[in-house]
Design a protein around this motif. Structure first.
Motif: not given
Lengths: 757, 278
Positions: A219-222, A412-415, A420-421
């Motif tokens: 993700x590239x949201x920031x 987004x990173x966390x989710x 896949x955890x």
């Protein structure tokens, strides 16, 4: 002679049909809008006439239900429909799920089923490829947003063309935002759209140069683009004020359709309705150009099409292929394109005069030219869930654009990590875990059998002649059918859930998960959010049940006397319970809307300030509680009405002779005698309210604003099921369950029903 | 019942009741408005109940264009069976739990309650797996079992609670007269518990009548749909046919109201101290 000829004919023609006409049934699950279903039905019956041995069973489902329903049927039970029709972004989540004991996905690669000539007839976008295979063939392209404007309203203020740039959009928007009767309330808005949903944010994000994923699909949201796009949203709402203070899909749609908004950003699915509306002089144009970047705003463009279930084979597969070809044929596509303004996926139709000469379809393809292809990787689900609260926080003024951009990246990173955890745990550790759990399981099973035999069977068998045993047997016979039914239904889901809660099950390993112990539980407890949502759930439960019971009992007591009109009152008062919740909850949502809702209109009539109920977390939460109180009090009233019947009126008379006041009578006669009936109702009321997924979800449209209005169950639904974290969801559900058990047993003990049971 | 309510009390009672009646019916009237409106608008800025351009088009469309009557038949069938099962099993089991000591009683009562505590997120998937393993997909039987099981715990508890308020002396005197256990239950206790039976029936009816989440997973044929499923089918991803949606929501309510009205004559006191003394 004639007779025998006829029977000969009969023998030749009819019998073979009977012999070879074993009907093949094909199930098709689709998510076409209700308005499109008649066209689909016509096509299907045409196909069935041509192929009398094939029967098609079409079933409509909403997009979300279609996806989860298909996954449940195909991945978990190896069944499901032969053909599934939906937007292309379901391909990712389908591909990643594998069939039982196999590494095949639940939908099959299509490239070997048809020849190259067949594929060559479709435009590239229509062949949905993922990880090197074609998994879906689309019959229509688009599903994209565009700017619709009302030429009539434009002409009224002297404008003759739609805005081309963002600046023009703002300028025109200001001209078109009008308070017609001068009462300080705006009667016509310049622009409306479902602005709290990220799907509608993407065009601007793209226009400022933003891309959701980088080259490595991270993700590239920031980014600068996100900040600027957020800033624009904030300005449109809070600085230029050309969009309403609260706006969801239905408000936007309704305002535009009624001629109370001059422009709307909405998808191709909605245009047919506006074309028919008498208040709209339909105009379509691209979402404006961003001068700063030199880019057009870029909505997501996707395709919608058919995939085949991997379990289909043999003659069924042949029939399915036949149906697929038919539904993708020129004839079928022409039907949909003509009636519903969808862009066909066949190249031949795209250059067809009927298509070229349709101004709406032409404008629509112009929008597609500058659109962005919708990502189909499953991670996109996490992006939506991350972008939504960030966007809502900006609109509600809780975050600056810079903070929001940072926040959505972090979420987004966390989710994505959480999706896949646990997939990559070591096999040795797992065998050990497995063994431990199997041993524990067997031990538990043995223990339960032991208890069952010694505490139950043996007691029923001893002293067969004694009165006590005979009474016990009679009681067991009375209670057994209900008990067997109950436990038969519950035992499997309960133990299934326990096992899954100790596993690492997620979307990649639905049929190959492993036991990982308490990992998921630890995760739940280590998250801050669990505690805050838990606290909200407590408030929600206590407030609701308190008002349900007090209003319910009060009304029951008032109605429990000779009262002209009592029967009518009783019926009217149970209406909130009798009308399906789904629609009344949405009606309440409508009543809480800030500028059109009945509640604010009433507040302003009595001289109070109107409240933006649904865009503030606290007021939205209160709105949910009010709605649920309304939904729930009739039930308690009914129980109390029944319970009051068990109180002999002589008791009231006796109390009266002792000179007791009404209140005293209520406390000393009604309350204690109502208790045996009310306590179970209250206990279960607590349980049901605690686990009420629907009301909160409907009133706040899935946790708005910014996922701040959740109770535990709706949170699990949002954070776990939505991202296919089955193990985590199961552990979370187990914790909710245990909390509830403790909570209600405490309540039962406090209210001292235990003494009587 | 002799009544000593004074006039001013009556006025007060009426004010309170009418206040709540208005609150109860206002949102329902909004649903009515939507159903009478042309086009598919959930929201409207006007507050009028009967819109100027009222039409029954949505209602007629339900019967002519949609298999509304078939859905109604399916729902009726399922719901009636569930209601009968619910009332029979809850009244017997509730009686056992109220009157007798038997092994597993306390455990049973508690576990009934506990089964209600499973969050819906925990049951959905495994329930579907179970139903399809038992080959009950596309059959009403699966739904009947499911609905009965989900309505039973509350009904058993309710029946037990109500039986608890009926004095034991009734049975004791019947026993002394030589009545069997079954006879006492059937002829003496059950008629006295009529109000609780009414509520049990209504509750079971409602449980089966309005459920759609499990039904949506289990029924794959449109002509097997129940009413709530039919209702859901008017809802698209973005665009919903609100007019028909509202119309059918109101029509779904009618049988519930009829049932309530016809049962409510039993919702009156069957019990007096006299019956104990006698």
């Amino acid at each position: 002679m004639r007779f025998s000829k006829l029977s000969l004919l009969y023998l030749i023609f009819i019998i073979p049909i009977f012999l070879f006409s074993e009907t093949i049934r094909i199930h098709l699950w689709h998510q076409m809008e209700p308005q499109k279903e008649p066209s689909l039905k016509t096509l299907i019956s045409e196909f069935e006439r041509e192929n009398p041995n094939i029967e098609i069973i079409a079933l409509h489902k909403g997009t979300e239900e279609l996806r989860t329903g298909y996954q449940a049927a195909a991945a978990f039970t190896g069944g499901g429909p032969e053909l599934v029709y939906g937007p292309m972004d379901q391909v990712g989540p389908f591909e990643v799920m594998k069939l039982k004991k196999s590494d095949k996905s639940i939908i099959m690669p299509l490239e070997d089923l048809f020849d190259e000539d067949f594929f060559a007839r479709f435009s590239d976008l229509a062949l949905v490829k993922y990880k090197g295979h074609i998994y879906q063939i689309a019959d229509r392209l688009g599903n994209h947003l565009s700017l619709v404007y009302n030429k009539k309203l434009f002409a009224e203020v002297g404008l003759d063309s739609p805005p081309q740039t963002i600046e023009e959009m703002i300028e025109f928007g200001k001209k078109l935002t009008i308070d017609k009767d001068g009462d300080g309330k705006i009667d016509q808005y310049g622009l409306v759209w479902n602005y709290s949903e990220p799907f509608w944010f993407i065009p601007f994000f793209g226009g400022f140069g933003g891309e959701v994923f980088d080259r490595n699909n991270k993700p590239n949201l920031n980014t600068e683009a996100a900040i600027k796009a957020f800033q624009l949203m904030d300005d449109l709402k809070n600085k230029y004020k050309i969009i309403p203070q609260e706006c969801d899909y239905d408000i936007a749609d309704n305002k535009f359709n009624q001629g109370r908004a001059a422009m709307i950003i909405n998808g191709d699915w909605s245009w047919g309705k506006y074309l028919k509306s008498p208040k709209v002089d339909f105009g379509l144009t691209r979402i404006p150009f961003v001068n700063e970047t030199g880019l057009w705003s870029s909505p997501y463009v996707s395709a919608t099409g058919y995939s085949i279930n991997s379990t289909v084979s043999g003659t069924k597969l042949d029939a399915t292929k036949k149906l697929l070809k038919f539904l993708l044929s020129e004839h079928a596509q022409r039907t949909f394109s003509k009636e519903h303004k969808s862009i066909p996926s066949l190249k031949s139709l795209q250059s067809d005069p009927s298509f070229m000469n349709d101004p709406v379809l032409q404008e629509s393809s112009k929008q597609i030219e500058v659109g962005t292809l919708m990502p189909i990787i499953p991670e996109m689900r996490a992006i939506w869930d991350a972008m939504r609260p960030a966007l809502q926080n900006v609109l509600g003024g809780q975050m600056t654009p810079i903070e929001a951009a940072e926040y959505q990246q972090k979420l987004a990173d966390e989710k994505i990590n959480s999706m896949y955890e646990g997939s990559e745990s070591s096999p040795e550790k797992n065998t050990l875990m497995n063994t431990i759990f199997i041993v524990l399981g067997i031990a538990l099973g043995l223990f339960l059998t032991y208890v069952f035999i010694y505490k139950f069977i043996l007691i029923l068998l001893k002293n067969p002649k004694s009165q006590e045993t005979r009474n016990s047997r009679f009681a067991v016979i009375l209670a057994a059918p209900a008990a067997i039914l109950m436990f038969g239904m519950v035992v499997y889901p309960f133990f299934y859930n326990i096992v899954i809660s100790f596993s690492n099950m997620n979307m990649t390993n639905v049929n190959s998960w492993q036991i990982v112990g308490f990992t998921q539980y630890i995760k739940v407890f280590s998250e801050q959010i669990f505690y805050s949502v838990f606290f909200k759930t407590l408030i929600w439960t206590v407030m609701n049940v308190f008002f349900h019971v007090s209003i319910g009992v009060m009304l029951a007591v008032l109605l429990n006397r000779k009262l002209p009109g009592k029967t009518i009152f009783r019926v009217l008062l149970i209406l909130p319970w009798a009308v399906p919740q789904y629609i009344t909850a949405l009606t309440w949502r409508g009543m809480f809307m800030s500028d059109t809702g009945a509640i604010n209109l009433m507040l302003s009539k009595i001289g109070m300030e109107s409240v933006n109920w649904l865009s503030e977390p606290t007021t939205a939460f209160i709105a949910c509680i009010i709605t649920n109180i309304w939904l729930g009090f009739p039930f308690m009233m009914m129980i109390a009405l029944g319970g009051l019947q068990s109180i002999p009126y002589e008791l009231y008379e006796a109390a009266e002779i002792d000179g007791a006041s009404s209140w005293k009578k209520f406390l000393n006669v009604t309350v204690p005698l109502l208790k045996p009936v009310m306590v179970p109702a209250i206990t279960l009321g607590i349980v049901w309210t605690f686990n009420n997924l629907n009301v909160m979800w409907l009133v706040t449209n899935g946790g708005q604003p910014a996922d701040k209005t959740h109770i535990l169950v709706s949170y699990v639904y949002r954070a776990a099921f939505n991202l296919y974290r089955y193990g985590y969801a199961a552990a979370f559900s187990m914790i909710i369950f245990v909390v509830l058990v403790i909570f209600s047993i405490t309540f039962m003990n406090k209210s001292q029903v235990a003494e009587k049971t | 019942m002799r009544d000593h309510t004074k006039l001013y009390q009556y006025i007060l009672i009426y004010i309170i009741i009418i206040f709540f009646v208005v609150i109860s019916i206002y949102p329902v009237l909004r649903v009515l408005t939507i159903s009478l409106r042309q086009g598919d608008n959930l929201l409207n800025e006007s507050l009028e109940i009967i819109p100027k351009d009222s039409t029954f088009e949505n209602y007629t469309k339900l019967f002519t264009e949609k298999p509304f009557l078939i859905w109604a038949r399916n729902s009726m069938l399922i719901t009636l069976v569930v209601t009968i099962i619910g009332v029979v099993l809850a009244s017997t089991a509730g009686y056992a739990f109220s009157r007798y000591k038997f092994p597993g009683r306390k455990m049973g009562l508690l576990s009934l309650l506990v089964t209600q505590m499973f969050p819906p997120t925990m049951l959905l998937l495994p329930l579907f797996i179970m139903i399809s393993k038992l080959n009950l997909v596309n059959s009403f039987l699966g739904l009947v079992i499911m609905y009965s099981a989900s309505a039973l715990p509350f009904c058993i508890w309710l029946m037990k609670g109500y039986y608890d308020t009926i004095p034991f002396s009734l049975e004791e005197s019947a026993m002394i007269d030589g009545a069997t256990k079954m006879f006492t239950f059937w002829k003496i206790i059950l008629p006295l518990a009529a109000p609780a039976l009414v509520i049990t029936a209504l509750f079971t009816f409602m449980t089966a009548w309005n459920e759609y989440i499990v039904a949506a997973q289990v029924l794959w044929y449109e002509d097997m749909f129940t009413l709530p499923l039919g209702l859901k089918s008017f809802q698209g991803n973005m665009t919903t046919e609100w007019g028909m949606y509202a119309a059918s929501a109101l029509l779904i309510t009618v049988p519930v109201v009829i049932l309530f009205i016809s049962l409510s004559k039993w919702l009156v006191s069957g019990l007096t101290l006299g019956s104990v003394k006698g």
